[in-house]
Scaffold this motif. Structure first.
Motif, mmCIF file in Angstrom:
data_model
loop_
_atom_site.group_PDB
_atom_site.id
_atom_site.type_symbol
_atom_site.label_atom_id
_atom_site.label_comp_id
_atom_site.label_asym_id
_atom_site.label_seq_id
_atom_site.Cartn_x
_atom_site.Cartn_y
_atom_site.Cartn_z
ATOM 1 N N ASN A 1 0.868 -1.042 0.053
ATOM 2 C CA ASN A 1 -0.160 -0.053 -0.147
ATOM 3 C C ASN A 1 0.799 1.238 -0.004
ATOM 4 N N SER A 2 0.738 2.150 -1.169
ATOM 5 C CA SER A 2 1.618 3.380 -1.139
ATOM 6 C C SER A 2 0.659 4.496 -1.161
ATOM 7 N N ASN A 3 -0.281 4.643 -0.476
ATOM 8 C CA ASN A 3 -1.215 5.740 -0.551
ATOM 9 C C ASN A 3 -0.708 6.778 0.648
ATOM 10 N N PRO A 4 -0.010 8.071 -0.077
ATOM 11 C CA PRO A 4 0.650 8.673 0.727
ATOM 12 C C PRO A 4 -0.103 9.395 2.002
ATOM 13 N N PHE A 5 -1.601 9.157 1.817
ATOM 14 C CA PHE A 5 -2.512 10.063 2.952
ATOM 15 C C PHE A 5 -2.643 9.070 4.115
ATOM 16 N N LEU A 6 -2.355 7.852 3.895
ATOM 17 C CA LEU A 6 -2.936 6.979 4.949
ATOM 18 C C LEU A 6 -1.899 6.709 5.823
ATOM 19 N N ALA A 7 -1.897 6.719 7.240
ATOM 20 C CA ALA A 7 -0.927 6.465 8.196
ATOM 21 C C ALA A 7 -0.706 4.912 8.256
ATOM 22 N N THR A 8 -1.366 4.289 7.771
ATOM 23 C CA THR A 8 -1.148 2.638 7.985
ATOM 24 C C THR A 8 -0.546 2.374 6.686
ATOM 25 N N SER A 9 -0.237 3.053 5.725
ATOM 26 C CA SER A 9 0.486 2.312 4.491
ATOM 27 C C SER A 9 1.906 2.056 4.629
ATOM 28 N N ALA A 10 2.490 1.274 3.781
ATOM 29 C CA ALA A 10 3.915 1.085 3.873
ATOM 30 C C ALA A 10 4.660 2.286 3.542
ATOM 31 N N SER A 11 4.242 3.050 2.564
ATOM 32 C CA SER A 11 4.815 4.400 2.105
ATOM 33 C C SER A 11 4.916 5.289 3.060
ATOM 34 N N VAL A 12 4.105 5.355 4.114
ATOM 35 C CA VAL A 12 4.098 5.998 5.379
ATOM 36 C C VAL A 12 4.948 5.500 6.448
ATOM 37 N N SER A 13 4.975 4.477 6.811
ATOM 38 C CA SER A 13 5.415 3.628 7.763
ATOM 39 C C SER A 13 6.981 3.317 7.653
ATOM 40 N N LEU A 14 7.415 3.339 6.416
ATOM 41 C CA LEU A 14 8.859 3.069 6.047
ATOM 42 C C LEU A 14 9.541 4.713 5.490
ATOM 43 N N GLY A 15 8.508 5.467 5.256
ATOM 44 C CA GLY A 15 9.096 6.525 4.825
ATOM 45 C C GLY A 15 9.121 6.972 3.317
#
Length: 563
Positions: A60-74
């Motif tokens: 999941n690379s949705n930049p607006f969702l705190a649970t996405s991998a793109s947010v979790s990993l940065g």
């Protein structure tokens, strides 16, 4: 707590290499090490290995969702870009233009006019324009899940290369938050029926990297040649999600991971000593803290005198050294403002003040308020023994050690404290619902101290015990003077009124103690200079070094291959 004149510009944080180290409390303690390849010379392969102890990730690379991998990993910060880049550890500095060439607020911060940058293009070759900015803010306005700060958007209008945003109230305190919004392509996102659940597995951004491969353990990003700014020297970013802190620490120690943040109680031995020439820590402070939240809506902490006594007896130095291994910076100011980030905001009466544990002052405070003692037991004015239940999340050894120290401190003034651990999920529910006597938790942070104080004492977020209050005010604090000061700071266009409102909030925290700050909040990282140099540090604090922060792209753009 004894408030004393501050001598010079004293700092008690642990210094490692050229850095003062702190760390996020939401990570449990870890250990590990090993030899590995950390002493090898530069690889020269253009790869930067980033790690996080966040366990396997969903695609999941949705930049607006705190649970996405793109947010979790940065890695969202390498694909999507904001309108402006700001320095989270130097909040008084002006933000730098990024996808916005310029912007202008009206006098009362209810209108923002943005001029789009000329030159960026999306990674699929489509030209970037002001229409993408307008679409992104309309998307955030129409999707509550993407508007976590509840920004009161009223209207979004585009006119050529400019976008005009209007708001229902002053956005002085949300300037960086709004300008830091990640901009997404209209031609991609407008085709999604449910953007709040869209997994966005092939993200298209204006940043210099594109997602190459995804597995639950490792995400690979590769550099694209058409980036609108100067190309970074880092050709490939590999994000590995390790199962836990121990695995992440081991990877850092042996050089498999070059950039991360993780709690290391014995960092000198398990990390620095493995390669002292290249292993570094720098975790500077932001305008946020960790502290003891007291339930002011029920006994015994509905009494401000008792809250003041608790603040006076807590030994913050012991918490800084023993619970957080010298990694979280110690708090010096009685206002709770971390220094140096909070220095420009201090009220005059607190500019030269520090705090120290003072059990005698705490006892005097209680005696003046009608408390008594029977043997080693503190009795309230009605003759009842004062007891407190401290709760903490199981496995978070830093928090549990700090709570144990606090329990001992409270015993010095006759308060019997019991420490109870809960699962992390149960603890979070108890915090949100106010079902606790006292617990440790962090505060929000932002470009000004407003975010921290609002999180602690905003009566607008008050809910009775048993009702959820996930936005803050976990201690159920109510004070009309605090509410008025928060409102003035957020809405006035008079700088003098805003400054006095902030000074009022500092006095309320010192005198009424809605929460007891214990250590400064962190925005930091571990990083390895074997292959890459140019990291932010104490000598060049151009931004927080943490790989999940919004300025992570700014760091990568500045990195140079080691020679």
């Amino acid at each position: 707590m004894r408030v004393t004149p501050r001598r010079g510009n004293r700092r008690r944080g642990a210094t490692v290499a050229v850095a003062t180290a702190v760390v996020l409390s939401t990570l449990a303690a870890c250990s590990g090490g090993g030899g590995g390849t950390s002493n090898a010379g530069p690889r020269g392969d253009g790869v930067l290995n980033v790690g996080m102890p966040n366990a396997p990730q969903a695609d999941n690379s949705n930049p607006f969702l705190a649970t996405s991998a793109s947010v979790s990993l940065g890695y969202r910060a390498m694909i999507y870009e904001p309108l402006a880049m700001y320095n989270g550890i130097r909040p008084a500095e002006d933000a730098r233009p990024w996808l916005a060439a310029e912007w202008e607020w009206n006098e009362d911060f209810t209108e923002l006019v943005i001029t789009a940058q000329d030159g960026p293009e999306w990674s699929d070759g489509t030209a970037f324009s002001a229409a993408d900015i307008a679409y992104t803010f309309q998307l955030v306005m129409d999707t509550p899940a993407f508007n976590g700060a509840a920004i009161p958007f009223e209207e979004v209008e585009q006119d050529g290369d400019t976008v005009r945003l209007t708001f229902g109230e002053s956005q002085f305190v949300n300037q960086n938050r709004i300008l830091g919004t990640y901009i997404v392509p209209e031609h991609i996102w407008s085709e999604q029926d449910s953007p709040e659940t869209w997994e966005n597995r092939e993200p298209v951004g204006t940043g210099p990297y594109v997602l190459e491969t995804f597995t639950p353990q490792t995400v690979t990003l590769t550099r694209r040649d058409s980036y609108w700014q100067g190309l970074p020297e880092v050709e490939e970013l590999r994000y590995t999600s390790y199962n836990d802190n121990n695995a992440q620490t081991t990877a850092l120690a042996n050089g498999d991971s070059e950039w991360s943040f993780v709690f290391m109680p014995d960092y000198e031995n398990v990390y620095i000593a493995k390669n002292p020439d290249h292993h570094n820590l720098w975790f500077p402070t932001s305008l946020g803290v960790h502290g003891l939240w007291l339930n002011t809506d029920q006994e015994p902490f509905d009494d401000p005198a008792l809250r003041r006594a608790v603040s006076q007896v807590i030994n913050r130095d012991d918490i800084h050294v023993q619970a957080h291994a010298g990694l979280y910076p110690a708090l010096e100011s009685p206002t709770g403002l971390p220094l140096p980030a909070g220095e420009p905001f201090l009220a005059p009466e607190y500019r030269d003040a520090t705090v120290e544990a003072d059990a005698d002052a705490a006892r005097a405070e209680l005696e003046d308020a009608g408390y008594d003692t029977s043997g080693d037991t503190l009795l309230d004015p009605d003759g009842n023994a004062v007891t407190v239940d401290l709760i903490g999340p199981a496995g978070w050894s830093d928090y549990l050690t700090a709570l144990s120290i606090i329990s001992d401190n409270l015993g010095e003034i006759g308060i019997e404290a019991t420490l109870n651990t809960q699962t992390v999920e149960s603890w979070r529910t108890a915090v949100d619902n106010g079902e606790f006597d006292a617990t440790l938790h962090w505060t929000n942070s932002g470009g000004t101290p407003y975010d921290m104080y609002q999180h602690i004492m905003d009566g607008g977020m008050y809910h009775p015990v048993g009702e959820g209050s996930p936005g803050g005010n976990f201690g159920r604090y109510q004070n009309p003077e605090a509410d008025a000061a928060l409102d003035t700071y957020a809405t006035t266009s008079d700088e003098g009124e805003r400054e006095e409102a902030l000074h009022t909030l500092q006095r309320i925290l010192v005198e009424d103690v809605p929460m007891v700050p214990t250590v400064a909040g962190p925005i930091g990282a571990q990083y390895n200079t074997t292959n890459w140099v140019g990291w932010p540090d104490e000598s060049d604090p151009y931004g927080p070094p943490q790989p999940t922060q919004p300025n992570a792209l700014d760091i990568v753009l500045r990195l140079k291959a080691a020679e």
